[in-house]
Motif scaffolding. Structure first.
Motif, PDB file in Angstrom:
ATOM      1  N   GLY A   1      50.381  53.736  39.212  1.00  0.00           N
ATOM      2  CA  GLY A   1      49.170  54.537  39.114  1.00  0.00           C
ATOM      3  C   GLY A   1      48.006  53.940  39.877  1.00  0.00           C
ATOM      4  O   GLY A   1      48.156  52.970  40.626  1.00  0.00           O
ATOM      5  N   PRO A   2      46.819  54.516  39.681  1.00  0.00           N
ATOM      6  CA  PRO A   2      45.624  53.999  40.353  1.00  0.00           C
ATOM      7  C   PRO A   2      45.304  52.581  39.870  1.00  0.00           C
ATOM      8  O   PRO A   2      45.608  52.209  38.739  1.00  0.00           O
ATOM      9  CB  PRO A   2      44.520  54.987  39.951  1.00  0.00           C
ATOM     10  N   VAL A   3      44.688  51.808  40.724  1.00  0.00           N
ATOM     11  CA  VAL A   3      44.326  50.440  40.375  1.00  0.00           C
ATOM     12  C   VAL A   3      42.969  50.136  40.988  1.00  0.00           C
ATOM     13  O   VAL A   3      42.651  50.590  42.092  1.00  0.00           O
ATOM     14  CB  VAL A   3      45.388  49.432  40.868  1.00  0.00           C
ATOM     15  N   THR A   4      42.142  49.401  40.230  1.00  0.00           N
ATOM     16  CA  THR A   4      40.838  48.983  40.743  1.00  0.00           C
ATOM     17  C   THR A   4      40.956  47.567  41.278  1.00  0.00           C
ATOM     18  O   THR A   4      41.363  46.650  40.564  1.00  0.00           O
ATOM     19  CB  THR A   4      39.764  49.038  39.645  1.00  0.00           C
ATOM     20  N   LEU A   5      40.594  47.412  42.539  1.00  0.00           N
ATOM     21  CA  LEU A   5      40.635  46.119  43.197  1.00  0.00           C
ATOM     22  C   LEU A   5      39.211  45.637  43.458  1.00  0.00           C
ATOM     23  O   LEU A   5      38.282  46.447  43.539  1.00  0.00           O
ATOM     24  CB  LEU A   5      41.398  46.217  44.523  1.00  0.00           C
ATOM     25  N   ALA A   6      39.059  44.348  43.589  1.00  0.00           N
ATOM     26  CA  ALA A   6      37.733  43.791  43.831  1.00  0.00           C
ATOM     27  C   ALA A   6      37.815  42.680  44.864  1.00  0.00           C
ATOM     28  O   ALA A   6      38.842  42.005  44.994  1.00  0.00           O
ATOM     29  CB  ALA A   6      37.134  43.256  42.532  1.00  0.00           C
ATOM     30  N   ALA A   7      36.721  42.510  45.587  1.00  0.00           N
ATOM     31  CA  ALA A   7      36.628  41.441  46.577  1.00  0.00           C
ATOM     32  C   ALA A   7      35.224  40.856  46.543  1.00  0.00           C
ATOM     33  O   ALA A   7      34.237  41.594  46.470  1.00  0.00           O
ATOM     34  CB  ALA A   7      36.945  41.973  47.975  1.00  0.00           C
ATOM     35  N   ARG A   8      35.139  39.538  46.578  1.00  0.00           N
ATOM     36  CA  ARG A   8      33.852  38.876  46.670  1.00  0.00           C
ATOM     37  C   ARG A   8      33.278  39.086  48.071  1.00  0.00           C
ATOM     38  O   ARG A   8      34.027  39.285  49.041  1.00  0.00           O
ATOM     39  CB  ARG A   8      34.020  37.375  46.417  1.00  0.00           C
ATOM     40  N   PRO A   9      31.962  39.037  48.206  1.00  0.00           N
ATOM     41  CA  PRO A   9      31.348  39.237  49.536  1.00  0.00           C
ATOM     42  C   PRO A   9      31.872  38.284  50.601  1.00  0.00           C
ATOM     43  O   PRO A   9      32.014  38.664  51.758  1.00  0.00           O
ATOM     44  CB  PRO A   9      29.856  39.013  49.269  1.00  0.00           C
ATOM     45  N   GLU A  10      32.177  37.047  50.203  1.00  0.00           N
ATOM     46  CA  GLU A  10      32.635  36.078  51.197  1.00  0.00           C
ATOM     47  C   GLU A  10      34.062  36.348  51.665  1.00  0.00           C
ATOM     48  O   GLU A  10      34.529  35.750  52.646  1.00  0.00           O
ATOM     49  CB  GLU A  10      32.530  34.647  50.643  1.00  0.00           C
ATOM     50  N   ALA A  11      34.791  37.243  50.956  1.00  0.00           N
ATOM     51  CA  ALA A  11      36.158  37.580  51.360  1.00  0.00           C
ATOM     52  C   ALA A  11      36.194  38.613  52.482  1.00  0.00           C
ATOM     53  O   ALA A  11      37.227  38.806  53.118  1.00  0.00           O
ATOM     54  CB  ALA A  11      36.950  38.087  50.164  1.00  0.00           C
ATOM     55  N   ILE A  12      35.074  39.287  52.715  1.00  0.00           N
ATOM     56  CA  ILE A  12      35.006  40.330  53.739  1.00  0.00           C
ATOM     57  C   ILE A  12      34.317  39.777  54.978  1.00  0.00           C
ATOM     58  O   ILE A  12      33.330  39.054  54.880  1.00  0.00           O
ATOM     59  CB  ILE A  12      34.235  41.559  53.214  1.00  0.00           C
ATOM     60  N   SER A  13      34.854  40.097  56.136  1.00  0.00           N
ATOM     61  CA  SER A  13      34.241  39.637  57.376  1.00  0.00           C
ATOM     62  C   SER A  13      34.408  40.693  58.458  1.00  0.00           C
ATOM     63  O   SER A  13      35.060  41.727  58.253  1.00  0.00           O
ATOM     64  CB  SER A  13      34.863  38.317  57.836  1.00  0.00           C
ATOM     65  N   LEU A  14      33.852  40.411  59.617  1.00  0.00           N
ATOM     66  CA  LEU A  14      33.988  41.296  60.771  1.00  0.00           C
ATOM     67  C   LEU A  14      35.067  40.809  61.730  1.00  0.00           C
ATOM     68  O   LEU A  14      35.357  41.479  62.726  1.00  0.00           O
ATOM     69  CB  LEU A  14      32.650  41.396  61.526  1.00  0.00           C
TER      70      LEU A  14
END
Length: 346
Positions: A268-281
Motif C-alpha cells: 500500500g501507500p507509504v510515507t517516506l521522509a528525508a532530512r534536508p542534508e540528504a537532498i542535493s543538486l
C-alpha cells in the motif's frame, strides 16, 4: 552501571494522566535529556525525581536506594531552575553557600567550597556581588554552582537556558557540559530545544503525550527515529508519498521511479521522509525535477525550498563565495539516495 532508575512512573492530576508508564535507567555520570513539546510531561518527570511531585504509581531509586517516598531535602539532589531562583537579598557567595549552610557544613569548609565553585564557573572574584548586579548568563552560572556545592548525587536542570539570548545559550551549554564531564555527575536535563539536546546529551528521551516515544543517542534519535512524531519533532523533515510495489524487498514507486529500500514493507501507500542534508543538486540515484521557490541565507548554510511533484521540499547546501545558489524560479533536478529515506510509522 545503572545509577538512577525510574520504574513505571505514573502521575495523574485529577483525571489527567500527565505521565504514563515511564521507565528509564541512567548510568553513573551520564547526561540524559528529556526532550519534547510543552505539556508532554518532561518537567513532571523531573519534579518527581526531585521529590517536588509524588508519583501516583511507580518507583525511583538512586544508587540502589528507593527514594520514592523521600522529601526533596532527604534526597541528595541538586536542581537548577528555569528562573534561576537566586535569593536577591544574598550575595553570590551566600547563594552558593546556602545548601551547605542548611546541611550544617562547618564555616571554614563552607568558605573553601564556595570559592571552589566560583572558580569552577569562572566567577572567582564576584562572590560579593548581588544577583541584580550580574548578567543573565552569570546568574545561571551561580545557580549551577549553588546546585553543585553540596556535592549532590544527581543534578537536575529544568530548561536552564531558555531565558538567555542565542549566543549566550550556546556558550553556556558548552560550559555546563564541560563542568558535568569534569565532575562526572549524573545529570537529567529538560528542554524543548532539539539543538540543545542533540549537542549536549549522551542519550535523549523524546517524550510525547506523557510517554517516552524513543530513547537513544543523538545519532540514533536524529538518523533512526522510531516514530513519526520523533522524526518530525527532531530536525527538519521532508515527506514524500510512495507506493510499495514489492513487499519482500521494500520496492517503492516514488516520483515515477522505482527504488528499493532492501527491507520488507507492508503493501500500500507509504510515507517516506528525508532530512534536508540528504537532498542535493549533484548526487543521488533518485532524480526529481523541481522548481526553486525560496532561498534563505543562514550563514555557512543556505536553506533552499523547491516544489517537486506537488511537494514542497527543503534542502541545505554549504555557502561558497565562488558559487551562487540557484535563484527563485530556476528549474533543477533534486537528487537523493534510497538509503537516506526514512519510512515513517505512527
Amino acid at each position: 552501571m545503572t545509577f538512577l532508575t525510574l520504574q513505571n512512573l505514573e502521575k495523574t492530576f485529577g483525571t489527567n494522566r500527565v505521565v504514563k508508564d515511564f521507565s528509564l535507567t541512567v548510568e553513573r555520570g551520564e547526561f540524559v535529556s528529556l526532550l519534547g513539546p510543552s505539556g508532554c510531561g518532561k518537567t513532571t518527570v523531573l519534579r518527581m525525581v526531585a521529590g517536588f511531585e509524588t508519583p501516583t504509581s511507580g518507583g525511583i531509586t538512586i544508587d540502589n536506594a528507593d527514594v520514592t517516598g523521600f522529601k526533596p531535602n532527604q534526597r541528595n539532589i541538586g536542581m537548577v531552575f528555569q528562573s534561576y531562583a537566586l535569593f536577591p537579598n544574598l550575595t553570590v557567595a551566600e547563594n552558593v553557600a546556602f545548601g551547605l549552610k542548611v546541611k550544617g557544613t562547618p564555616k571554614v569548609e563552607r568558605l573553601a567550597r564556595v570559592q571552589e565553585m566560583l572558580d569552577l564557573i569562572g566567577l572567582p572574584d564576584l562572590g560579593g556581588r548581588y544577583p541584580y548586579q550580574l548578567s543573565g548568563g552569570q546568574q545561571q552560572r551561580v545557580a549551577l554552582a549553588r546546585a553543585l556545592a553540596p556535592r549532590p548525587q544527581v543534578l537536575l536542570l529544568d530548561e536552564p537556558l531558555s531565558a538567555l539570548d542565542a549566543k549566550i545559550r550556546v556558550s553556556l551549554r558548552n560550559e555546563i557540559r564541560e563542568i558535568q564531564k569534569r565532575l562526572g555527575i549524573t545529570t537529567i536535563f529538560v528542554t524543548h530545544d532539539q539543538e540543545e539536546a542533540l549537542s549536549m546529551s549522551d542519550r535523549i528521551v523524546v517524550m510525547h503525550g506523557g510517554v517516552a516515544d524513543q530513547v537513544g543517542t543523538p545519532f540514533e534519535i536524529y538518523n533512526q527515529p522510531a516514530t513519526r512524531f520523533v522524526a518530525q519533532f527532531v530536525g527538519t523533515l521532508n515527506t514524500l508519498t510512495g507506493k510499495v510495489v514489492d513487499t519482500a524487498t521494500g520496492g517503492i514507486r516514488l516520483a515515477g521511479q522505482d527504488i528499493t529500500l532492501g527491507r520488507p514493507l507492508p503493501a500500500g501507500p507509504v510515507t517516506l521522509a528525508a532530512r534536508p542534508e540528504a537532498i542535493s543538486l549533484t548526487q543521488g540515484d533518485l532524480v526529481m525535477p523541481a522548481l526553486i521557490t525560496g532561498v534563505d541565507f543562514l550563514g555557512s548554510v543556505i536553506r533552499i525550498t523547491a516544489l517537486a511533484g506537488g511537494e514542497t521540499l527543503a534542502f541545505d547546501t554549504f555557502n561558497s563565495p565562488s558559487a551562487a545558489p540557484p535563484h527563485i524560479g530556476a528549474e533543477v533536478d533534486l537528487r537523493l539516495n534510497a538509503q537516506d529515506l526514512l519510512v515513517l510509522s505512527d
